[in-house]
Design a protein around this motif. Structure first.
Motif, PDB file in Angstrom:
ATOM      1  N   SER A  85      39.507 -46.121 -46.934  1.00  0.00           N
ATOM      2  CA  SER A  85      40.712 -45.932 -46.123  1.00  0.00           C
ATOM      3  C   SER A  85      41.589 -47.176 -46.077  1.00  0.00           C
ATOM      4  O   SER A  85      42.782 -47.088 -45.750  1.00  0.00           O
TER       5      SER A  85
ATOM      6  N   ASP B  20      40.134 -44.515 -40.078  1.00  0.00           N
ATOM      7  CA  ASP B  20      38.827 -44.386 -40.715  1.00  0.00           C
ATOM      8  C   ASP B  20      38.751 -43.121 -41.555  1.00  0.00           C
ATOM      9  O   ASP B  20      37.758 -42.910 -42.254  1.00  0.00           O
TER      10      ASP B  20
ATOM     11  N   ARG C 274      43.149 -46.205 -34.285  1.00  0.00           N
ATOM     12  CA  ARG C 274      41.778 -45.724 -34.176  1.00  0.00           C
ATOM     13  C   ARG C 274      41.763 -44.322 -33.561  1.00  0.00           C
ATOM     14  O   ARG C 274      42.449 -44.046 -32.580  1.00  0.00           O
TER      15      ARG C 274
ATOM     16  N   SER D  69      37.030 -41.990 -46.338  1.00  0.00           N
ATOM     17  CA  SER D  69      36.645 -42.596 -45.070  1.00  0.00           C
ATOM     18  C   SER D  69      36.091 -43.989 -45.332  1.00  0.00           C
ATOM     19  O   SER D  69      35.841 -44.373 -46.482  1.00  0.00           O
ATOM     20  N   GLY D  70      35.916 -44.754 -44.254  1.00  0.00           N
ATOM     21  CA  GLY D  70      35.348 -46.087 -44.377  1.00  0.00           C
ATOM     22  C   GLY D  70      36.230 -47.017 -45.188  1.00  0.00           C
ATOM     23  O   GLY D  70      37.449 -47.054 -45.023  1.00  0.00           O
TER      24      GLY D  70
END
Length: 470
Positions: free
Chosen positions: A27, A43, A85, A23-24
């Motif tokens: 990614s 994400d 997203r 994640s974050g």
């Protein structure tokens, strides 16, 4: 919402481990896209290592109500494999094992994350040929090739990815697995589910493995670079080559003058049109070369071609192909263009190109068509560069109108606005607008039957669900 997302990430990491759940900032490498047009916003990235982990991840994200976007080598050109997203990206790169290479049955069973070039090398080590060949073969993956029914440069001889596939292993939207990896060449046990998943771009199921056809490695391979005055001559040349050279003819590429001027050094001077043809044969090189040279001599005597140059070594053969495959990159370096991947009945191609050039000149003065592609199977890359002195960013404002001119003419000549690149997000509205109404209704019914929650690659290929019926 942010707290909810963090809780989901934590729950998935606890279930599968931090190496399988990114994640974050971790990614970001998975959000890249070749054209920079559909950059991802994921994400959360899941990286399964086995089919069982794919199943478990599909079930876990289903419980959380999260949409999934499957990704292979991320070489697609229509925005189908980058997540937006709120979508979870499922990377299949770690499923990269060759499970079996059958030298008797001439097949290879491999997982979806296998790089195409690695499969080609594995086959070559056994003196076999993996016929699928693409410009992106050094990074594209088998699962993505099948999900998009990839074409490439050898379709004339071997067909698309669909024609080379003997079986699939697929994880469904509810986490079940359907498999027909027995590799049988004759098998009629009900409906053909394999062909349903091939080309569905990850919207119906997630391909995790496949059985692909192999062939004996050719004993001789050579190429010829030929220049001509017209596309009509190129079609005559193709018809003659198929008759005289027969099954040895494995590739037939065409390049317009604008495409030729982008690449250098060329084997022959720039001409209105150039053809790169390939021969691959189980025969020794000497008689194949003799046949090729004799046939080209006849074409020169008839004035069907201007000049011809035959490769005399493997290095020169590879150099010819490197020139052809360098055209897309050369276009980017020259400032870019608006791209159209189209297919047409062979007989219609010269007239289509003539009409399209005239229509573009009338409505978009100075626009420069850059035409090249796989003439042997009717697939043209009909790209439009901006007028001299105009940036692509400015020119792109006219893209919808340019698309309409080109695609209207494609429809007039009974062609397709999507040949080998797929639909993805780029052409989804075009499909909704131009697709056959009955065919679209059937597609939506199939989508709802196999993915009722619309979790797999939502918004790719098919837009929002529609009522049953034509």
């Amino acid at each position: 919402m942010h707290k909810v997302f963090n809780a989901q990430v934590l729950a998935l990491q606890q279930e599968f481990g931090s190496e399988q759940v990114l994640s974050g900032a971790e990614s970001e490498p998975f959000n890249q896209e070749p054209r920079g047009r559909f950059m991802g916003q994921a994400d959360l990235v899941l990286r399964p290592r086995t089919r069982s982990e794919v199943q478990a991840m599909v079930r876990a994200t289903a419980r959380m109500g999260l949409p999934l976007v499957a990704q292979g080598g991320a070489t697609g050109l229509v925005g189908g494999a980058t997540a937006q997203r709120g979508e979870v990206l499922l990377s299949l790169k770690r499923l990269n094992q060759i499970r079996q290479l059958d030298t008797v049955g001439l097949s290879v069973t491999a997982e979806a994350g296998c790089i195409l070039a690695d499969l080609q090398r594995a086959a070559a080590e056994k003196n076999l040929l993996m016929p699928l060949s693409l410009a992106a073969e050094g990074s594209c993956t088998l699962g993505g090739n099948l999900a998009t029914n990839a074409g490439g440069t050898q379709v004339l001889r071997w067909g698309n990815a669909r024609d080379l596939c003997l079986g699939l292993e697929v994880v469904t939207a509810d986490g079940d697995c359907w498999s027909d990896l027995d590799g049988l060449r004759k098998d009629h046990r009900g409906l053909n589910l394999r062909d349903l998943f091939i080309g569905s771009e990850g919207t119906l199921g997630i391909i995790t493995a496949a059985v692909m056809k192999l062939a004996p490695a050719p004993r001789s391979r050579m190429a010829a670079w030929v220049t001509l005055d017209s596309l009509a001559q190129a079609l005559d040349l193709l018809c003659s080559a198929r008759t005289v050279l027969g099954d040895a003819l494995s590739g037939f590429e065409v390049m317009g003058e604008a495409a030729q001027t982008l690449i250098a050094p060329l084997p022959l001077p720039v001409a209105p049109w150039a053809v790169l043809l390939e021969l691959s044969s189980p025969r020794d090189e000497a008689p194949v070369r003799e046949d090729l040279v004799a046939w080209l001599g006849q074409m020169l005597e008839r004035a069907w071609v201007r000049e011809a140059c035959v490769s005399h070594s493997l290095a020169q053969f590879q150099a010819f192909w490197a020139l052809r495959e360098s055209i897309p990159g050369a276009q980017t370096r020259a400032g870019g263009n608006l791209k159209h991947d189209i297919s047409l009945p062979l007989r219609c191609i010269p007239q289509f190109v003539h009409e399209c050039e005239a229509a573009l000149a009338q409505h978009f003065p100075g626009a420069r068509p850059v035409v090249f592609g796989h003439l042997g199977d009717g697939n043209l890359h009909y790209n439009i560069a901006p007028p001299e002195g105009q940036t692509l960013a400015t020119f792109s404002a006219q893209e919808p109108l340019i698309n309409r001119v080109i695609f209207d003419l494609v429809a007039k000549h009974q062609g397709s606005f999507s040949a080998e690149h797929g639909i993805g997000r780029l052409r989804a509205e075009e499909l909704a607008h131009r697709g056959n109404s009955t065919g679209l209704a059937l597609m939506h019914r199939i989508k709802r039957a196999l993915d009722p929650q619309n979790r797999l690659n939502p918004g790719r290929v098919l837009l929002a669900s529609r009522p049953d019926g034509p």
